[in-house]
Design a protein around this motif. Structure first.
Motif, short mmCIF file in Angstrom:
data_model
loop_
_atom_site.label_atom_id
_atom_site.label_comp_id
_atom_site.label_asym_id
_atom_site.label_seq_id
_atom_site.Cartn_x
_atom_site.Cartn_y
_atom_site.Cartn_z
N LEU A 126 0.82 -1.21 0.00
CA LEU A 126 0.00 0.00 0.00
C LEU A 126 0.85 1.27 0.00
O LEU A 126 0.40 2.33 -0.42
N THR A 127 2.11 1.15 0.46
CA THR A 127 2.99 2.32 0.52
C THR A 127 3.13 2.97 -0.85
O THR A 127 3.06 4.19 -1.00
N TRP A 128 3.39 2.14 -1.87
CA TRP A 128 3.55 2.66 -3.22
C TRP A 128 2.25 3.32 -3.72
O TRP A 128 2.29 4.39 -4.34
N TRP A 129 1.12 2.70 -3.44
CA TRP A 129 -0.16 3.25 -3.88
C TRP A 129 -0.42 4.61 -3.23
O TRP A 129 -0.89 5.54 -3.90
N VAL A 130 -0.11 4.73 -1.96
CA VAL A 130 -0.35 6.01 -1.28
C VAL A 130 0.62 7.07 -1.77
O VAL A 130 0.23 8.22 -2.04
N ALA A 131 1.90 6.70 -1.93
CA ALA A 131 2.91 7.67 -2.35
C ALA A 131 2.56 8.29 -3.69
O ALA A 131 2.65 9.52 -3.87
N PHE A 132 2.17 7.47 -4.65
CA PHE A 132 1.79 8.00 -5.97
C PHE A 132 0.34 8.45 -6.02
O PHE A 132 -0.03 9.31 -6.82
N GLY A 133 -0.47 7.85 -5.15
CA GLY A 133 -1.89 8.17 -5.17
C GLY A 133 -2.20 9.60 -4.76
O GLY A 133 -3.11 10.24 -5.31
N LEU A 134 -1.43 10.15 -3.80
CA LEU A 134 -1.69 11.50 -3.34
C LEU A 134 -1.54 12.54 -4.46
O LEU A 134 -2.46 13.32 -4.72
N PRO A 135 -0.39 12.59 -5.16
CA PRO A 135 -0.28 13.58 -6.25
C PRO A 135 -1.20 13.28 -7.43
O PRO A 135 -1.71 14.20 -8.08
N LEU A 136 -1.42 11.97 -7.72
CA LEU A 136 -2.31 11.64 -8.83
C LEU A 136 -3.75 12.03 -8.51
O LEU A 136 -4.50 12.48 -9.38
N ALA A 137 -4.13 11.86 -7.24
CA ALA A 137 -5.47 12.29 -6.83
C ALA A 137 -5.61 13.81 -6.96
O ALA A 137 -6.66 14.32 -7.35
N ASP A 138 -4.52 14.52 -6.65
CA ASP A 138 -4.55 15.97 -6.80
C ASP A 138 -4.68 16.35 -8.28
O ASP A 138 -5.36 17.31 -8.63
N GLY A 139 -4.02 15.58 -9.16
CA GLY A 139 -4.16 15.81 -10.60
C GLY A 139 -5.57 15.56 -11.07
O GLY A 139 -6.12 16.31 -11.89
N ALA A 140 -6.18 14.49 -10.55
CA ALA A 140 -7.57 14.19 -10.91
C ALA A 140 -8.50 15.28 -10.41
O ALA A 140 -9.48 15.64 -11.09
N ALA A 141 -8.19 15.83 -9.23
CA ALA A 141 -9.01 16.91 -8.68
C ALA A 141 -8.93 18.15 -9.57
O ALA A 141 -9.93 18.84 -9.79
N LEU A 142 -7.72 18.43 -10.09
CA LEU A 142 -7.58 19.57 -11.00
C LEU A 142 -8.39 19.33 -12.27
O LEU A 142 -9.11 20.23 -12.73
#
Length: 748
Positions: free
Chosen positions: A129-145
């Protein structure tokens, strides 16, 4: 230094080397910073997770975070160095702004990627899950944009790695935005809070004191929370509610919710604004045979901004009008009744019922958006009255060998690579030809998925060939060719020197000159001319600023130098006209008059011809009041005083009456303008001046509800030999008929 770090660094170097040969990205500036913000942020995230897990750096100590952050920032050193060296080959006009973009975007992106990974590693340790969270945070921010851009008005936005999304490519002017600075300040505060909190956690676990780190984390969290709450005031995450609140005004009509600036001037124009919207709606409903309000069951939201700067601050795009048809809304500037901006953007919304996909646009094979058809349809419906129609302009561009292949414009990306004037005009001509030849229903069928064969029974190649045959049969005179060369023989943003910086400097120079600060304008123009010495528009602006300062000889010398170099006929006429202004201002009225007449012999655009004829007439008479008003420097209030005094002293001068009426017409003082324009009618001695005076007079009659008088003026003007004014008059006749049929005076 690990093997994976060396691979990442090599990858960055290769990308930088390629970027050195890609326009816009080959500079130390916004585009290259955004590119390496994304690349650097992603690489920093992955390297931090991998190496932190390998080195057992799981405790969350601030010193370890700093070590990883510095190492990751090293990924940017060689790419930035390569692009800096590339400045020896490619002009890079504003190093300070370029390095600022790199620091705010690429540098902070690396820190944000490192922080994202650091949080995941510290809290989750060795888990998948570490990898998913590490990349998930900025990718989620990109999706939010992406979601924000799709569902809210702004066309600009912010993201962890990208930093700042600049919106339309047609808004070339770009300095470091205040919103980006504010956004990164919030990120810096957030980084302090996160790192301090994790360091405090590590200290507690080891039984050490953590009072100062806890205090630092709490203070940073409070400051971040307050800043985040007021983020929209700094241009971050602006939404529809904020824009509506800032504008303040609202009109509801049969088909619209119109949001507009709630000021005295706009309140006075509100009824006309509403009427103009409704007239355009009925006009486009007849053209397309669709009714988007009936189709969706909701009214169109129209956001009208006071000026370009306020529009840029609230939703982005100073110079780009926007219709987000999937949201059933448009964002425009409005300069008065008849403004084409409403027609063009509203036309996009009228294509919604026959568009496809979630955005209701023209899709190419269900994947890419066919921007050529999207913008071509709006231009064909708008069909603006100009010196050259879109068909004539297309003919001239083909004859001058500056027209791109229309087949390329019909692709998903080819449209954006061309200068906007060429792309919009050519596609508008092609779409109008299809509609006039085959009807609107066939076009609507082709529009949805770009399926020309299914709609017309002919391939796009055959249809383009038909259009080319139609266009090539149009006859043009020498003046029309030169006007077309002047209007359309311009590079796209990808072919300009320091496109964004130069546009920003010119914007600042124009603003300074408008505010009566010619010395400040010269500072900006010096930079422009240092980077592009032969730029005609910059030379003209520089000479005009010198004239404002009374430095006529310097201005004339500058113009003479540029006029001795190769230049198009219309550009030559513009510079010669300005030369005439400086001669007249310096007391050489006779020479000025000869210069103006010489410009007219060359054949110029209608607006320039009108101005030249007026100046030539009064310069021949060495008329001092005309000189002070026509070529002098004056504020809006002083200008009105000067021309009104002139008209009072010479009541029989139709030119003075025309200029007073025009000034009042521009201020929408219709009843005050009426007697002056009536006095000038048919007395100005030049068809182009009489035509414009008639157009203004007919509009004034319309606004004061003297419809019969307006009808008489417009019917006469519709027979003018000047096509542009004849077309304008015909449209006002249509508007008069519409108002009679609908009783639209209820908007007043």
């Amino acid at each position: 230094m690990t093997r994976r770090y060396l691979l990442a660094a090599t990858f960055c170097v290769v990308v930088a080397a390629v970027a050195c040969f890609v326009p816009l990205f080959n500079l130390v500036g916004y585009e290259s910073a955004a590119l390496f913000g994304v690349i650097g942020g992603l690489l920093a995230t992955g390297l931090t997770v991998a190496d932190a897990l390998r080195q057992d750096a799981l405790a969350g100590r601030a010193v370890d975070f700093g070590r990883f952050a510095l190492r990751n920032l090293g990924l940017l050193v060689v790419p930035l160095g390569l692009l800096t060296l590339n400045g020896l080959r490619v002009p890079n006009c504003d190093w300070a702004a370029g390095y600022s973009f790199w620091g705010l975007i690429a540098g902070m992106a690396v820190l944000m990627g490192t922080a994202s990974a650091w949080v995941a590693v510290t809290w989750l340790g060795r888990r998948r899950l570490t990898w998913w969270v590490a990349f998930g945070l900025p990718l989620a921010d990109g999706a939010a944009l992406a979601y924000h851009l799709a569902t809210e008005p702004p066309i600009v936005g912010h993201q962890w790695f990208l930093g700042y999304f600049g919106g339309s490519i047609y808004d070339e002017a770009l300095a470091v935005p205040l919103s980006l600075i504010s956004y990164r300040i919030l990120h810096a505060i957030a980084l302090v809070a996160v790192v301090a909190a994790l360091d405090a956690r590590q200290r507690w676990q080891r039984g050490l004191r953590a009072g100062w780190t806890v205090a630092l984390a709490l203070v940073a969290m409070v400051v971040f929370t307050v800043g985040f709450a007021y983020r929209q005031d700094f241009g971050i995450g602006i939404d529809r509610t904020h824009i509506a609140r800032e504008l303040g005004g609202l009109i509801e009509t049969e088909h619209f919710l119109i949001f507009y600036p709630k000021t005295r001037v706009w309140e006075q124009a509100a009824a006309q604004l509403a009427e103009d919207h409704e007239y355009r709606y009925d006009e486009l409903r007849q053209f397309f045979g669709t009714d988007p309000v009936e189709f969706t069951g909701r009214k169109v939201r129209s956001f009208v901004y006071a000026d370009r700067d306020s529009k840029g601050a609230l939703m982005g795009g100073r110079n780009t009008m926007v219709a987000k048809l999937w949201l059933h809304e448009m964002h425009i500037l409005w300069r008065g009744t008849g403004d084409r901006m409403i027609a063009h953007e509203l036309a996009h919304i009228f294509t919604e019922p026959f568009g496809s996909g979630p955005l209701r646009l023209s899709m190419q094979r269900g994947v890419g958006v066919n921007m050529g058809l999207v913008e071509g349809a709006a231009f064909a419906a708008e069909w603006p009255a100009r010196d050259l129609s879109a068909h004539q302009a297309s003919r001239a561009m083909r004859e001058l060998a500056i027209a791109p292949d229309l087949r390329a414009l019909l692709g998903a990306s080819g449209f954006w690579t061309q200068a906007s004037g060429r792309a919009y005009t050519l596609m508008g001509s092609f779409v109008r030809y299809l509609i006039d030849t085959y009807g609107i229903e066939a076009f609507k069928e082709a529009y949805s998925h770009g399926d020309f064969s299914g709609a017309y029974g002919k391939s796009v190649v055959e249809l383009v060939s038909e259009w080319e045959h139609f266009i090539d049969a149009i006859e043009l005179d020498a003046r029309q060719r030169e006007v077309a060369r002047y209007l359309y023989d311009r590079p796209s943003i990808f072919g300009k020197v320091c496109a964004r910086t130069m546009a920003e400097w010119r914007r600042l120079a124009t603003l300074a000159a408008r505010e009566g600060l010619p010395a400040e304008a010269l500072v900006h123009l010096d930079r422009v001319l240092a980077a592009s010495p032969g730029l005609v528009t910059a030379v003209a602006e520089y000479a005009r600023a010198l004239g404002q300062m009374g430095r006529y000889d310097e201005g004339l010398a500058l113009l003479d130098e540029r006029l001795n170099a190769p230049i198009s006929l219309v550009e030559r006429a513009e510079l010669e006209a300005l030369r005439g202004d400086l001669l007249w201002q310096s007391g050489q009225a006779e020479d000025a008059a000869r210069t103006y007449v010489g410009c007219l012999d060359a054949g110029v655009p209608i607006d320039l011809e009108r101005s030249l004829r007026l100046r030539a007439h009064y310069a021949e008479r060495a008329h001092d009041p005309a000189r002070r008003y026509l070529v002098g420097s004056n504020s809006s209030a002083m200008g009105l005083y000067q021309v009104a005094h002139w008209a009072h002293e010479e009541p029989d001068d139709p030119g003075a009456a025309y200029l007073v009426g025009r000034r009042l017409w521009q201020s929408r003082q219709w009843r005050d303008a009426l007697p002056w324009l009536e006095r000038a009618r048919g007395q100005l001695g030049a068809e182009v001046l009489d035509a414009e005076a008639d157009l203004m007079l007919g509009q004034v009659y319309y606004f004061v509800d003297r419809d019969e008088d307006a009808l008489e003026v417009f019917e006469e003007l519709s027979q003018s030999s000047i096509t542009r004014y004849a077309q304008e008059a015909t449209r006002w006749l249509d508007r008069l008929q519409w108002r009679r049929n609908t009783g639209a005076k209820t908007y007043r």
